[in-house]
Design a protein around this motif. Sequence first.
Motif, PDB file in Angstrom:
ATOM      1  N   LEU A  94       0.850  -1.199   0.000  1.00  6.25           N
ATOM      2  CA  LEU A  94       0.000   0.000   0.000  1.00  6.25           C
ATOM      3  C   LEU A  94       0.882   1.243   0.000  1.00  6.25           C
ATOM      4  N   ASP A  95       0.667   2.142  -0.951  1.00  7.99           N
ATOM      5  CA  ASP A  95       1.502   3.341  -1.004  1.00  7.99           C
ATOM      6  C   ASP A  95       0.815   4.497  -0.275  1.00  7.99           C
ATOM      7  N   ARG A  96       1.551   5.608  -0.142  1.00  4.59           N
ATOM      8  CA  ARG A  96       1.053   6.751   0.623  1.00  4.59           C
ATOM      9  C   ARG A  96      -0.210   7.341   0.008  1.00  4.59           C
ATOM     10  N   THR A  97      -0.297   7.320  -1.319  1.00  6.31           N
ATOM     11  CA  THR A  97      -1.483   7.869  -1.974  1.00  6.31           C
ATOM     12  C   THR A  97      -2.738   7.095  -1.574  1.00  6.31           C
ATOM     13  N   GLU A  98      -2.635   5.763  -1.564  1.00  5.45           N
ATOM     14  CA  GLU A  98      -3.779   4.936  -1.174  1.00  5.45           C
ATOM     15  C   GLU A  98      -4.147   5.158   0.286  1.00  5.45           C
ATOM     16  N   LEU A  99      -3.133   5.275   1.136  1.00  2.00           N
ATOM     17  CA  LEU A  99      -3.396   5.458   2.560  1.00  2.00           C
ATOM     18  C   LEU A  99      -3.987   6.843   2.836  1.00  2.00           C
ATOM     19  N   THR A 100      -3.504   7.859   2.136  1.00  2.00           N
ATOM     20  CA  THR A 100      -4.063   9.200   2.285  1.00  2.00           C
ATOM     21  C   THR A 100      -5.516   9.228   1.833  1.00  2.00           C
ATOM     22  N   ASP A 101      -5.794   8.538   0.745  1.00  2.00           N
ATOM     23  CA  ASP A 101      -7.168   8.470   0.245  1.00  2.00           C
ATOM     24  C   ASP A 101      -8.080   7.795   1.272  1.00  2.00           C
ATOM     25  N   GLN A 106     -12.522   7.702   4.363  1.00  2.00           N
ATOM     26  CA  GLN A 106     -13.087   6.813   5.384  1.00  2.00           C
ATOM     27  C   GLN A 106     -12.279   6.922   6.679  1.00  2.00           C
ATOM     28  N   PRO A 107     -12.288   8.081   7.330  1.00  2.00           N
ATOM     29  CA  PRO A 107     -11.435   8.258   8.510  1.00  2.00           C
ATOM     30  C   PRO A 107     -11.750   7.305   9.652  1.00  2.00           C
ATOM     31  N   ARG A 108     -13.021   6.940   9.835  1.00  2.00           N
ATOM     32  CA  ARG A 108     -13.352   6.015  10.924  1.00  2.00           C
ATOM     33  C   ARG A 108     -12.809   4.617  10.641  1.00  2.00           C
ATOM     34  N   ALA A 109     -12.890   4.185   9.392  1.00  2.00           N
ATOM     35  CA  ALA A 109     -12.313   2.889   9.032  1.00  2.00           C
ATOM     36  C   ALA A 109     -10.792   2.932   9.170  1.00  2.00           C
ATOM     37  N   ALA A 110     -10.193   4.051   8.787  1.00  5.16           N
ATOM     38  CA  ALA A 110      -8.740   4.195   8.916  1.00  5.16           C
ATOM     39  C   ALA A 110      -8.323   4.149  10.380  1.00  5.16           C
ATOM     40  N   GLU A 111      -9.076   4.824  11.252  1.00  7.55           N
ATOM     41  CA  GLU A 111      -8.770   4.784  12.683  1.00  7.55           C
ATOM     42  C   GLU A 111      -8.915   3.372  13.232  1.00  7.55           C
ATOM     43  N   ALA A 112      -9.934   2.664  12.762  1.00  7.13           N
ATOM     44  CA  ALA A 112     -10.135   1.291  13.225  1.00  7.13           C
ATOM     45  C   ALA A 112      -8.935   0.428  12.853  1.00  7.13           C
ATOM     46  N   LEU A 113      -8.413   0.616  11.627  1.00  7.41           N
ATOM     47  CA  LEU A 113      -7.254  -0.155  11.196  1.00  7.41           C
ATOM     48  C   LEU A 113      -6.030   0.165  12.043  1.00  7.41           C
ATOM     49  N   THR A 114      -5.808   1.449  12.320  1.00  9.56           N
ATOM     50  CA  THR A 114      -4.628   1.814  13.112  1.00  9.56           C
ATOM     51  C   THR A 114      -4.748   1.319  14.550  1.00  9.56           C
ATOM     52  N   LYS A 115      -5.968   1.374  15.118  1.00 12.89           N
ATOM     53  CA  LYS A 115      -6.148   0.866  16.480  1.00 12.89           C
ATOM     54  C   LYS A 115      -5.934  -0.643  16.532  1.00 12.89           C
ATOM     55  N   LEU A 116      -6.393  -1.333  15.493  1.00 12.58           N
ATOM     56  CA  LEU A 116      -6.179  -2.771  15.436  1.00 12.58           C
ATOM     57  C   LEU A 116      -4.694  -3.093  15.358  1.00 12.58           C
TER      58      LEU A 116
END
Length: 473
Positions: A94-101, A106-116
């Motif tokens: 996964l590159d930075r562009t995909e992660l920034t997107d 989907q900030p809540r999904a992104a937070e869930a991934l980082t918390k996991l």
Amino acid sequence: MDLQNEKIFAGARLRRLRRERSLTQADAADMLGLSPSYLNLLERNQRPLTARVLLAVAAAFDIDVRSLAEGSDRQLVTDLEAAAADPALAALELDRTELTDLAETQPRAAEALTKLHQAYRNASESSADLAAQLEGGERAGRMNETEAVRNALDQRHNFFPALEDAAERFGSRLKLHVDNRSTVLEERLKAEHGIVVRTFEDDIMGRARQRLDFHTRRLMLSDRLSANARPMQMATTLALLEHADVLDAEVAAAGFETKIEEALYRNGLARYFAGAVLAPYEAFLTLAEKSRYDIDRLQRRFGLSFETACHRLTTLHDPRQPGIPFFMVRMDPAGNVSKRFGGGVLPFARSGGSCPKWTLSEAFRAPEKLLTQRFALPDNSEYLSIARAVSRPGSAQELPVMHVIAVGCEWGRAEETIYADALSRTPPTPVGLTCRLCEREACAHRAFPSMQREMNINPWRQAAGPYASDEHI
């Protein structure tokens, strides 16, 4: 930033703000003076946020307009990069562009991934700690609760309007100023709570800096406290005694999972209140802007330690009177970070030491000397850093306790400070958040191989360092 001409799409963050406050689209639209259908288009990024809507959102939700206008959450993207670089996910590339997107849409999904990922990392560290303990080793302390508190502070940009208002009313009522505050705070404790302030030697205090003895109605302060630290301890105690309702409301709003997290957060907020009492927001900001953020002058005027003055700089986020957004970090000689405020400015790695090319380590070799630096992260964002090593006395059996305190801001705002003048023609020092997340392979200071790229080790070529290379696959 030109809010009039720049198109800003922040639907996910707008939707998140609404949901955090349990508002329907109709309720939020009414607050903002919009139609529900138009708000729906904004949340789906089918319409950009106009300057008028941005200001309405900032006022309605009591946030800094920059948090909506600046693009993706830098700390969230950094946490996503750490998760993506983990061996369990590295094969996905996964590159930075995909992660920034992901962070933007989907900030809540992104937070869930980082918390996991953080939970997974903590579980792995706990297993290693337990194994070391069973083998007779020493178990390292875990930082789960501390990270939860840091996340909560970062979400609020370390600014609490309710505490600011309570502190301003409290200080005005007591007519506090730098010359009378020790006496006035001591008299307040005695008159309102029957608590007398007493100073004791280290052996009686058991190495504690402060202890409130409810049985004898004494606030016991260590004789090792500096003159500036004593009012801070008394103001913190008064925050806990007289403003528990405000503190409790802020703790409840944070939604922590454990009592330890709540206790850590509550103690931090009590010290926030104390800092706001000793350095009132408007007076502090006025002198900061007048002096071009001269920290030494702010210390002298408000009778603060270097650390407390730097901490106060990170709280200047009132949308009605905003200061420069500052970050702050406190680090010990072993590289452990015991305090950190990103302030929406500088993202931090959750694990690993700081980059040795950042002047934090150098500051330990020159105690009390102010070191300034212009540095750039791998994404080419540039920052101003102001660092100083400070110490306080240890016990008779211990060396003095030393930390480096660093505070800074984005280079685009640095010219508003006195510290940028000598650095304006200096090229930025390339710095990484931590070795494992840094993409600069050809670095002699690299202590660990990058998690971002596979190294190409050439047995016939000796690189500048054990993990440095100017070649990679």
